[in-house]
Scaffold this motif. Sequence first.
Motif, mmCIF file in Angstrom:
data_model
loop_
_atom_site.group_PDB
_atom_site.id
_atom_site.type_symbol
_atom_site.label_atom_id
_atom_site.label_comp_id
_atom_site.label_asym_id
_atom_site.label_seq_id
_atom_site.Cartn_x
_atom_site.Cartn_y
_atom_site.Cartn_z
ATOM 1 N N PRO A 147 22.955 1.478 -39.822
ATOM 2 C CA PRO A 147 22.650 2.572 -40.772
ATOM 3 C C PRO A 147 22.367 3.895 -40.093
ATOM 4 N N LEU A 148 21.768 3.863 -38.878
ATOM 5 C CA LEU A 148 21.481 5.117 -38.184
ATOM 6 C C LEU A 148 22.764 5.809 -37.734
ATOM 7 N N LEU A 149 23.688 5.037 -37.171
ATOM 8 C CA LEU A 149 24.927 5.629 -36.674
ATOM 9 C C LEU A 149 25.777 6.177 -37.808
ATOM 10 N N ARG A 150 25.808 5.463 -38.938
ATOM 11 C CA ARG A 150 26.590 5.941 -40.069
ATOM 12 C C ARG A 150 25.962 7.180 -40.689
ATOM 13 N N HIS A 151 24.621 7.263 -40.669
ATOM 14 C CA HIS A 151 23.950 8.418 -41.263
ATOM 15 C C HIS A 151 24.168 9.673 -40.422
ATOM 16 N N HIS A 191 37.938 -12.005 -27.880
ATOM 17 C CA HIS A 191 38.391 -10.662 -28.262
ATOM 18 C C HIS A 191 38.130 -10.388 -29.743
ATOM 19 N N SER A 192 38.305 -11.400 -30.585
ATOM 20 C CA SER A 192 38.160 -11.196 -32.028
ATOM 21 C C SER A 192 36.726 -10.863 -32.416
ATOM 22 N N GLU A 193 35.735 -11.477 -31.740
ATOM 23 C CA GLU A 193 34.337 -11.192 -32.076
ATOM 24 C C GLU A 193 33.936 -9.779 -31.668
ATOM 25 N N GLY A 194 34.409 -9.337 -30.506
ATOM 26 C CA GLY A 194 34.129 -7.960 -30.120
ATOM 27 C C GLY A 194 34.783 -6.959 -31.047
ATOM 28 N N LEU A 195 36.000 -7.262 -31.471
ATOM 29 C CA LEU A 195 36.687 -6.365 -32.402
ATOM 30 C C LEU A 195 35.973 -6.318 -33.747
ATOM 31 N N GLN A 196 35.439 -7.469 -34.202
ATOM 32 C CA GLN A 196 34.710 -7.485 -35.470
ATOM 33 C C GLN A 196 33.415 -6.688 -35.373
ATOM 34 N N LEU A 197 32.722 -6.788 -34.224
ATOM 35 C CA LEU A 197 31.505 -5.992 -34.038
ATOM 36 C C LEU A 197 31.813 -4.497 -34.052
ATOM 37 N N SER A 198 32.916 -4.099 -33.453
ATOM 38 C CA SER A 198 33.285 -2.682 -33.477
ATOM 39 C C SER A 198 33.574 -2.204 -34.890
ATOM 40 N N ARG A 199 34.176 -3.056 -35.711
ATOM 41 C CA ARG A 199 34.429 -2.668 -37.107
ATOM 42 C C ARG A 199 33.132 -2.527 -37.873
ATOM 43 N N ASP A 200 32.173 -3.422 -37.615
ATOM 44 C CA ASP A 200 30.882 -3.325 -38.311
ATOM 45 C C ASP A 200 30.146 -2.045 -37.944
ATOM 46 N N LEU A 201 30.258 -1.616 -36.679
ATOM 47 C CA LEU A 201 29.560 -0.407 -36.241
ATOM 48 C C LEU A 201 30.380 0.857 -36.444
ATOM 49 N N GLY A 202 31.650 0.721 -36.834
ATOM 50 C CA GLY A 202 32.520 1.883 -36.927
ATOM 51 C C GLY A 202 32.817 2.489 -35.569
ATOM 52 N N ALA A 203 33.009 1.627 -34.567
ATOM 53 C CA ALA A 203 33.155 2.078 -33.190
ATOM 54 C C ALA A 203 34.595 1.921 -32.722
ATOM 55 N N THR A 204 34.891 2.580 -31.593
ATOM 56 C CA THR A 204 36.162 2.417 -30.898
ATOM 57 C C THR A 204 36.012 1.299 -29.877
ATOM 58 N N TYR A 205 36.893 0.306 -29.932
ATOM 59 C CA TYR A 205 36.736 -0.896 -29.108
ATOM 60 C C TYR A 205 37.625 -0.799 -27.875
ATOM 61 N N LEU A 206 37.015 -1.082 -26.683
ATOM 62 C CA LEU A 206 37.738 -1.077 -25.414
ATOM 63 C C LEU A 206 37.413 -2.355 -24.653
ATOM 64 N N GLU A 207 38.365 -2.821 -23.868
ATOM 65 C CA GLU A 207 38.161 -3.950 -22.966
ATOM 66 C C GLU A 207 38.550 -3.524 -21.561
ATOM 67 N N LEU A 208 37.599 -3.675 -20.611
ATOM 68 C CA LEU A 208 37.823 -3.310 -19.215
ATOM 69 C C LEU A 208 37.681 -4.560 -18.361
#
Length: 619
Positions: free
Chosen positions: A126-130, A166-183
Amino acid sequence: MSVHIVALGSECPGGVGPGDETAGPGQFQGGLLWSYLGHGARELDPNSVTPSRHPLNPAFMEYQSRVFGDVRVMVRDCPSWDLLDSDWASVRSVVEQADIVVIKYSVNDKLAFQQVRNIYAPRLRPLLRHWGVPVILVAVGARLNDEGPPCTCPLCASDWSSCVPHSEGLQLSRDLGATYLELPSLNNFFVGRYFGSVLEYFMIQCLKQKAKERPDKRRGHRFNEPRPPHLDQPARLPPVRVEESTFSQDLQWLLERGVQFADVAFYAGDSGKELGWAHASVLCAVSPYFRQLLVGRQAWERPVSRCTCRERDGPHSLLSTWDGGIDDLPRADGHPPGHLSRLVVKDPLLCLCLWETLMFLYRGAWEWEYLEEAIAEKLKNPLAMAQLMDRIRSFVGREKAPRDTPTPRSQQGPLTLGSLFNSPLYSDVIFMVQGSVLPAHRAVLVARCDVMAAMFSGKYAEARSRVVPIHGVSSDTFLAFLEYLYTDTCCPASVLQAMAVLVCAEMYQVKRLQHLCEVCVCAYLQSMPSRELASMGISVIRLLRRAKCHNADQLYVWLLHFIANNYLIFSHKPDFLELSDEEREQVERLRWPSRGYLQELSEYQQRRRQIRKSRCSIM
């Protein structure tokens, strides 16, 4: 200018715990952001023995660098999530000051990832979206079975229990509205070109936003240069509303009250009792079964139903013609004699639910749920209802499909009368327009147009004549008018054709078609660029006159606003003087740009010229 980055989490498996504060410098100096900043990264106090800490929350270690030459990057890095539990309010204040948030985790530390996903992500979401802060979620490390792209299959991933898929990290990025990267590693290639390019993109966007928000520092403070006047946006054009379609309701009215134009009679097969009347044009347009039965070369050849519920009885015909098929019988109410097709309904279930079946066909043969409800309420027998539904499907040429099979989009809408448009099939009236012969069907015209209903139903010459001449309308315009009556659509090719169809619609009192033409005229004019508006041969002022003359009130108001919004274009044309005093007053009131803005612009330009003359040419 500066950019503030807040980094949360650890790139290393196991992370840093509450008792590992002495390992702090090595943790962030070998971390992701420190590797990206390179040799320019340094602590705030290089002479200090302990790493620099944030004054409000010591869990954050601070260091800085410079990017893009003169942009300062301030990084606040917290490698352990457990350190944030002590004072969440101060953590919130730190994150609130961030321009970019970077969340890191190791793909080989699944317990830490689950802690982030289940405990800390719900707090941050909620903080990041606000605040609208861009977030980058980075997964660091190579999985045990990684020889190529990450595999998320639970059968072949040997490290499924210990590594983060990979799928769990991608799902977390969608929940946070983030850009997902793998290094896979923290080398120069992945950090500099992959992570660095994404981070630099967000930093550039942040700097652009700050440049817009900061006050404008002008060089002209020595000469006190004036500011240009502010130009407001033009007023919005008024909307043109279109009535909802009454196509299904018009055909339903035809079935209920259009007995005068009916040419198909239904009789019970066992008793010979008359069951109802219908119109061959509508039945043939909607149902291929009736088309084969009524229009076949030999009407006595009964079409075989595709219903399979009576295969044991052999081919079963639901309907059949009576006495060889088609007779010429006199009609009531002074209507001229016409073809009357008498059909015998041999199926008892269809005899019982004939009215519901005809209503379904007339309304477009697509309201299957309402048909099932009506038949179930009347029959009270599921088996009989299923049999009758199969037979009705044979009417419209649709086989029974499983419930889980989606209906194609082409079969979801109603079946219209488009196949009968400009067709001589069952035509009982011919329009003569400028030498062109346009066949039509009285039943459709009466149902869709009130003026034609009065013309063909009253004591007029058109009610008893097969050939009807039309004057004052071109053949193309009247053909477009008939196309709307049959298909409920209208697509004029130009502004002039749309206005011609509008005049025809006003002549026959078809309001919805008139509104559709108004929308077409507005769309064509609004899509023209200013240069084309200035050079086009169509006079918008004369369009305004025709709209007022033919009661197109919405188009009349819209054109007045359109002229006002393009005042500098239309005011120089000769036909602008044809506006009445009231219209010109309204256009002047709504004109864009306004007189006040033009006066302020003239004064601004005059002051600029005076300032330029007063400056020393040598200096």
